[in-house]
Write an enzyme that holds these catalytic residues in place. Structure first.
Site, mmCIF file in Angstrom:
data_model
loop_
_atom_site.group_PDB
_atom_site.id
_atom_site.type_symbol
_atom_site.label_atom_id
_atom_site.label_comp_id
_atom_site.label_asym_id
_atom_site.label_seq_id
_atom_site.Cartn_x
_atom_site.Cartn_y
_atom_site.Cartn_z
ATOM 1 N N ASP A 100 -5.543 4.570 1.021
ATOM 2 C CA ASP A 100 -4.712 3.666 1.804
ATOM 3 C C ASP A 100 -4.397 4.404 3.101
ATOM 4 O OD1 ASP A 100 -2.765 2.141 2.991
ATOM 5 O OD2 ASP A 100 -1.360 2.210 1.301
ATOM 6 N N LYS A 133 -3.021 4.113 13.790
ATOM 7 C CA LYS A 133 -3.545 2.871 13.234
ATOM 8 C C LYS A 133 -3.244 1.680 14.144
ATOM 9 C CE LYS A 133 -3.629 0.289 8.867
ATOM 10 N NZ LYS A 133 -3.105 0.307 7.472
ATOM 11 N N GLU A 170 -6.001 -4.707 2.221
ATOM 12 C CA GLU A 170 -4.886 -4.111 1.490
ATOM 13 C C GLU A 170 -4.271 -5.052 0.441
ATOM 14 O OE1 GLU A 170 -2.492 -2.793 4.753
ATOM 15 O OE2 GLU A 170 -3.958 -1.254 5.299
ATOM 16 N N ASP A 206 3.054 -8.024 2.358
ATOM 17 C CA ASP A 206 2.958 -6.585 2.651
ATOM 18 C C ASP A 206 3.666 -6.263 3.961
ATOM 19 O OD1 ASP A 206 2.293 -4.018 3.401
ATOM 20 O OD2 ASP A 206 0.159 -4.208 2.973
HETATM 21 P P1 ADP Z 1 2.215 1.618 6.069
HETATM 22 O O1 ADP Z 1 1.385 0.936 5.062
HETATM 23 O O2 ADP Z 1 2.337 0.866 7.351
HETATM 24 O O3 ADP Z 1 1.895 3.050 6.270
HETATM 25 P P2 ADP Z 1 4.298 1.957 4.126
HETATM 26 O O4 ADP Z 1 3.958 0.960 3.124
HETATM 27 O O5 ADP Z 1 4.087 3.401 3.793
HETATM 28 O O6 ADP Z 1 3.695 1.600 5.535
HETATM 29 O O7 ADP Z 1 5.796 1.741 4.529
HETATM 30 C C1 ADP Z 1 6.390 2.576 5.436
HETATM 31 C C2 ADP Z 1 7.643 1.923 5.914
HETATM 32 O O8 ADP Z 1 8.489 1.690 4.792
HETATM 33 C C3 ADP Z 1 8.392 2.803 6.870
HETATM 34 O O9 ADP Z 1 8.859 2.020 7.960
HETATM 35 C C4 ADP Z 1 9.533 3.307 6.021
HETATM 36 O O10 ADP Z 1 10.668 3.614 6.794
HETATM 37 C C5 ADP Z 1 9.776 2.128 5.116
HETATM 38 N N1 ADP Z 1 10.492 2.493 3.904
HETATM 39 C C6 ADP Z 1 10.162 3.426 2.986
HETATM 40 N N2 ADP Z 1 11.084 3.521 2.041
HETATM 41 C C7 ADP Z 1 12.047 2.612 2.367
HETATM 42 C C8 ADP Z 1 13.280 2.233 1.784
HETATM 43 N N3 ADP Z 1 13.750 2.825 0.685
HETATM 44 N N4 ADP Z 1 13.994 1.254 2.401
HETATM 45 C C9 ADP Z 1 13.539 0.675 3.529
HETATM 46 N N5 ADP Z 1 12.403 0.992 4.115
HETATM 47 C C10 ADP Z 1 11.659 1.949 3.540
HETATM 48 MG MG MG Z 2 0.503 -0.159 3.824
#
Ligand code: ADP
Ligand code: MG
Length: 621
Positions: free
Chosen positions: A25, A87, A186, A208
């Protein structure tokens, strides 16, 4: 005597006969790698036990590159050289990026290429190279944990990624030494992780909300086969935007002036921390170190946070409704709603999504890991480690594909949301009598005018025998493979004249560019700069020479012998300098030639005035 190895039926005689395949991912914020072990997928941690790799790369002045947690630590002190959202940039042009993201701290360099590059550390990099650094770390992590070289990887991309972004992601994987088994949307991966393919069938919505992107996909599941009915999304909406709003809120308190990049980054880090804690707590204390001894203290409660981000969440709901409309389904026909992405930990997000679809949303699997886990399952199948046709996945084209026709209009050949792989053909004809070539301009998008769509490629069908307008029959065939990548073929049916292209998106990299990039990591930046200065001077010289030659052809007679000799001499010196490698010499020669031509310019102006006075307009000449 040789011993025979005996194994029970159904058992693998050699466990190492399994091909090592992983799911990756590649996220905007975090990236993960997962593999199937003992029949179940698991996320592979690094040596310190961390599963999420921050998708952050820092380029040091000493030429060293740091990826992940260490790079993230430097994001505050060194934002220009620390690339945190590759990205968002991948597969996009400079103008596109400038328009979308005004706040990026990067130092974009204009190198004349369609692929934007940033000055970082002691070099320049593009988004493909940054992504490759992240993928390389994950590949090594997996190889260390699995004890061997990888056979291949399934890499996930947002469902809304267009052709250029998909191609660029594949390029990054290649740079990182990965064999891409397939790019997988995804949301499709997430549905696979939930094992919904083994369920009773029905309709699934995958919501998502990650760090940088939002995607909603409506899947249908029938007899174990997934089909993506519709996708919609916004490649510029996610947790990062929440962080921005919270940071703005913090800086509005006490009317703090936050101008420099480091302080802004510190604010963002504080915002992220507060936001994530507020998913489980009702209020948090903030303590922001703005540098230079400035510290800001305050409180933020969940209610205030929700007020701030509500408009963004509502935007995701509007997009959900659009996807539902595209899928032709009613809300009541959705059987499951899967939550993906770290931002779906926010209670208000779950609540609002649940209310929209009128049901409790699925949150059992860690929303950060679910995509990588599903990709690992699919990688295992594609590597041939599973028997039988375990799972057939169908994806869709996110945007319509077509060609330009007369008047700058778009003729759509493959409509959006068509299931992949797909092949469609359409016939066209010539517009003029005796037309022997036809230009084919491939575009992507939903709008009617070419100018409002994205240009993917141009090519020509030549050697059409001259015929009356409308007599030629040209069949244009579009084919999109399972990764969503397009090839286009054109054939004149009465003669069999044919041509085809593997569409290289406008913002994609050529094979030559990729190998150049590999070499560039060795080459040093100073040499690049010198190269560029030389090229610029050569182009300037070319321009002056062409203009002079045209003028000489038209008005050479205005010069006397002596003037002509001076110009010819200066011209010869410039021609020689242009073939050399010294930019300063070329610049000097251009100046000398301009000086030698000064009187010629005067003669021409005077002649032009005389002609005008003689009753003609100057532009007739
Ligand atoms: P991506 O797929 O875009 O890399 P992720 O699925 O890893 O993103 O999500 C990352 C986002 O989720 C970030 O903006 C992070 O701050 C947010 N995030 C992670 N944990 C929490 C939480 N407990 N509450 C709110 N937002 C969260
Ligand atoms: Mg993601």
């Amino acid at each position: 005597m040789a011993l025979l190895q005996i194994s029970e039926p159904g058992q693998t005689p050699k466990p190492h006969a399994r091909r090592l395949a992983v799911g990756i991912d590649l996220g905007t914020t975090h990236s993960l790698v997962a593999a199937v072990r003992d029949g179940a997928p698991w996320v592979i941690p690094d040596a310190e036990g961390r599963r999420l790799l921050p998708s952050i790369v820092r380029y040091g002045m000493d030429g060293n590159t740091e990826v992940g947690v260490n790079a993230r630590a430097a994001a505050i002190s060194d934002p220009v050289n620390t690339i945190i959202s590759a990205k968002r940039l991948i597969g996009r042009g400079v103008e596109d990026i400038r328009e979308r993201y005004q706040h990026l701290p990067y130092d974009f360099a204009d190198n004349g290429s369609m692929v934007p590059v940033m000055r970082a550390g002691n070099r320049t990099v593009n988004a493909v190279e940054v992504s490759a650094e992240i993928l390389r770390v994950l590949r090594k992590r997996a190889e260390a944990a699995l004890g061997g070289e990888l056979y291949g990887a399934v890499i996930t991309v947002p469902a809304y990624f267009d052709d250029a972004q998909r191609q660029a992601t594949k390029d990054a994987a290649r740079l990182a030494g990965l064999n891409v088994l397939r790019l997988l949307n995804e949301p499709t991966a997430a549905a696979v992780a939930y094992g919904l393919d083994r369920g009773a069938g029905g309709h699934i919505a995958v919501y998502d909300l990650g760090g940088g992107t939002f995607d909603i996909s409506i899947l249908s599941l029938e007899r174990g086969v997934f089909q993506v009915l519709a996708t919609a999304g916004d490649t510029a909406l996610g947790g990062d935007d929440f962080d921005g709003l919270i940071a703005d809120w913090i800086s509005r308190q006490d009317g703090m002036e936050v101008k420099d990049r480091s302080a802004r980054r510190a604010l963002i880090e504080a915002a992220i921390d507060a936001k994530e804690r507020l998913s489980t707590e009702m209020a948090v204390e903030l303590n922001v170190d703005l540098g230079a001894g400035k510290i800001w203290k305050g409180n933020l409660d969940r209610r205030t946070l929700e007020e701030l981000v509500k408009p963004l969440i509502d935007r995701t709901l509007k997009i959900c409704q659009r996807a539902l409309r595209d899928s032709g389904l009613e809300k009541a026909e959705i059987d499951e709603v899967v939550m993906v992405g770290g931002s779906t930990r926010i209670p208000l997000v779950r609540e609002k999504a649940g209310r929209l679809f009128g049901r409790a949303v699925l949150t059992d699997i860690d929303p950060d890991q679910v995509v990588a886990l599903g990709a690992a399952v699919q990688a295992d199948v594609l590597a041939g480690n599973k028997t039988a046709d375990e799972m057939l996945l169908l994806d869709v084209t996110p945007l319509s594909l077509g060609i330009e026709t007369m008047g700058g209009l778009v003729e759509k050949i493959i409509p959006r949301n068509s299931a992949l792989p797909i092949s469609r053909a359409q016939e066209f004809t010539t517009f003029k009598d005796g037309q022997t070539a036809m230009a084919i301009h491939v575009v992507q998008g939903e709008r009617e005018m070419v100018s409002a769509c994205r240009s993917l490629a141009r090519f020509e069908l030549r050697n059409i025998p001259p015929m009356l307008a409308g007599a030629a029959r040209i069949r244009v065939t579009f084919q999109v493979d399972a990764d969503g990548l397009l090839s286009v073929a054109a054939e004149e049916l009465t003669t069999g004249v044919a041509t085809s292209v593997q569409v290289k998106p406008s913002f994609g990299l050529s094979d030559a560019e990729i190998s150049d990039m590999l070499e560039a990591s060795v080459r040093n930046a100073a040499a690049d700069q010198a190269d560029r200065r030389l090229q610029e001077q050569k182009v300037a010289a070319e321009r002056v020479l062409t203009a002079l030659d045209t003028a000489l052809r038209q008005d050479g007679a205005l010069l006397d012998q002596q003037e002509r000799v001076a110009i010819d001499e200066a011209r010869a010196i410039l021609l020689a300098a242009k073939e050399g490698a010294d930019p300063a010499a070329i610049r000097q020669a251009v100046k000398s030639l301009e000086a030698a031509s000064e009187s010629f310019v005067m003669h021409r102006m005077n002649a032009g005035i005389r002609r005008a006075v003689a009753g003609h307009r100057i532009d007739e000449y």
